[in-house]
Design an enzyme around this catalytic site. Structure first.
Site: not given
Length: 558
Positions: A371-372
């Site tokens: 997750d970014t």
């Protein structure tokens, strides 16, 4: 509707009547942002505006990238923030040179395979204190600002500090992500206090304030990276480590430094595509493109079963190689040149059966051996930044050091406890990394791009480049186009957005692909941003993926 191809990738509207406009359809929902001034593309309009304001006040692309990234950590705290890592590719227009910055952190010196095995663990923990590595983002900001910035770090962080202090209304995607991680947040008292005001995750439109994060950012604004690694923030982090029986020490923080590295590249058709070298997964995107180049993708047609089958099988082969060979290159030899060679790609491509999916792909044997957040910026001078920054999982480790306002990431979960692997856990070693910024050039065009989402990223980069090089889309259409994604390495499972036709999905199923159908614009295939500079015309283009809350926006004329 008549189109002029220009650079071969930009579909620029020419003379047309209103009747002609209304008579035509197009395959994209948004138009590109086009300007002679700078453009910022990011996952939040507030973050975009923070970057645009810096540009309008005389900052350059790097200043704007830092300002945008800092704001993203405020408004999308589950995805990114100063408790995570960062990678960036910077294009210096005057020097016509690319710089890569690896700001991924290392494991605490005392965090070893032996220690975890004594605790009864046989696999790396994915959350909690032993999944935490030293966060690299703040040192990355300092390195970028010192080398390229025009503004003081305090100016770049000002908007983020003010927004954290005063609060902001939570947008749709962010609220949805927030609601997924309530149990993890409740497992840590400081995390629950920070991110579950009134004992629930903020709903769409609710105001969220984070005064502790405002304090942390103000410390960095006043004292630079030392505030985080040696100063008041580090004291709070280390106290939290002691509370959770972690191994991180003052030396682990103080001794850390990000580093400039040379981007790696390959050619795809008439484009040159750049990625960061290992320990990142970007090499898999380049190998995948090399394998895809052995197929006439443009003739097969976008969205056809034949084109998709070739891409999916290329993905499996490239990822198998990446899983076997890619790790922190310091102290060990990683076969980068061999994996990037066209000859290697031809050998791997020969393993693709046109009629059958391979459900048991293995890495090739080389001779001798989630997750970014992603953002991109171009300024009025043509300087460009491709930057990606992440907590890894949503809310990372789930641990917040009291009083800091940010979650510590869980990037250490990507190590392995297999001592024979190049990616084996060791003190002051960086894990194999998922987050990758991308860059590409062709003639007078330069493009900074990226698509977030764990192991989705390399395959999404390859699809984006194929959309431009093979299927002649502009950067907005290339981001919006339906994508597939396979987050696993083994098996024949693959996720596909439902905009690929039922007939195509049935044909792929007949080849053995086990398809999970996603929604129209699914977070499962990641969200991206892109900017492009046409140096011949002095014009910038920006694009933003509808799979996120963000936008691309241009600075006003100065």
């Amino acid at each position: 509707m008549r189109m002029a191809t220009g650079l071969g990738v930009l579909f620029v509207l020419t003379s047309m009547t209103l009747t002609g406009i209304f008579a035509q359809d197009r395959g994209q929902g948004r138009s590109m942002v086009i300007s002679r001034g700078g453009i910022v593309a990011a996952e939040s309009p507030l973050a975009v505006q923070a970057g645009v304001r810096i540009l309008e006040r005389g900052g350059n692309a790097v200043d704007a990238a830092i300002a945008t990234n800092a704001m993203m950590g405020v408004v999308e705290p589950m995805m990114n923030g100063i408790g995570g890592d960062l990678f960036a590719i910077v294009y210096d227009a005057k020097a016509n040179k690319l710089y890569g910055l690896n700001a991924s952190g290392w494991a605490p010196k005392a965090l070893t395979i032996e220690l975890l095995e004594k605790q009864g663990l046989r696999e790396m923990p994915q959350h909690g204190v032993n999944a935490i590595t030293v966060p690299g983002a703040v040192d990355g900001w300092q390195k970028l600002a010192d080398k390229f910035g025009r503004k003081k770090l305090s100016e770049d962080l000002a908007a983020a500090i003010r927004t954290a202090q005063e609060g902001f209304p939570v947008p749709e995607w962010t609220a949805a992500y927030w609601g997924l991680e309530v149990d993890r947040l409740r497992s840590d008292e400081a995390a629950s206090k920070t991110y579950l005001p009134n004992d629930h995750p903020p709903r769409v439109g609710e105001i969220f304030q984070n005064v502790d994060l405002a304090w942390s950012l103000q410390q960095i604004a006043e004292h630079g990276r030392d505030a985080f690694y040696k100063g008041e923030i580090s004291k709070k982090i280390l106290e939290s480590m002691r509370h959770h029986s972690g191994t991180m020490t003052a030396e682990d923080l103080a001794d850390y430094s990000s580093e400039y590295v040379e981007p790696i590249s390959t050619t795809y058709r008439d484009w040159t595509v750049y990625e960061m070298p290992p320990n990142g997964q970007g090499i898999a995107a380049l190998e995948m493109l090399n394998i895809m180049e052995t197929f006439p993708m443009g003739q097969l047609g976008f969205g056809s079963a034949k084109a998709l089958h070739a891409m999916i099988e290329a993905k499996k082969l490239a990822y198998a190689d990446m899983a076997k060979y890619v790790a922190d290159p310091r102290g060990q030899k990683i076969p980068v040149a061999a994996l990037l060679s066209k000859e290697w790609a031809k050998q791997r491509a020969q393993l693709i059966d046109a009629e059958h999916a391979n459900c048991d792909v293995s890495a090739g044997e080389l001779p001798g051996g989630s997750d970014t957040t992603y953002l991109s910026v171009v300024d009025r001078d043509g300087n460009m930044v491709s930057l990606i920054q992440s907590n890894y999982d949503l809310f990372g480790s789930g641990i917040v050091a009291p009083g800091t306002g940010f979650v510590l990431h869980n990037r250490g979960g990507l190590f392995t406890l297999d001592s024979a692997s190049p990616n084996a856990l060791a003190g002051h070693k960086r894990p194999r990394h998922t987050i990758i910024p991308g860059f590409a050039q062709k003639g007078d065009a330069r493009m900074a791009f990226g698509i977030m989402g764990g192991w989705n990223q390399s395959q999404a980069h390859a699809q984006f480049i194929a959309n431009i090089a093979d299927f002649k889309m502009n950067i907005q259409a290339a981001l919006e186009a339906p994508r597939f994604s396979k987050h696993t390495f083994a098996g024949c499972d693959v996720m596909m957005e439902n905009r690929f036709s039922g007939a195509v999905r049935n044909e792929l199923s007949g080849k053995g692909h086990k398809i999970q159908v996603l929604g129209t614009y699914s977070s499962g295939v990641g969200g991206g941003q892109a900017v492009l500079r046409d140096f011949a015309a002095g014009v910038n283009y920006g694009a933003s993926d509808p799979r996120k809350d963000g936008q691309a926006a241009a600075e006003l004329p100065y």
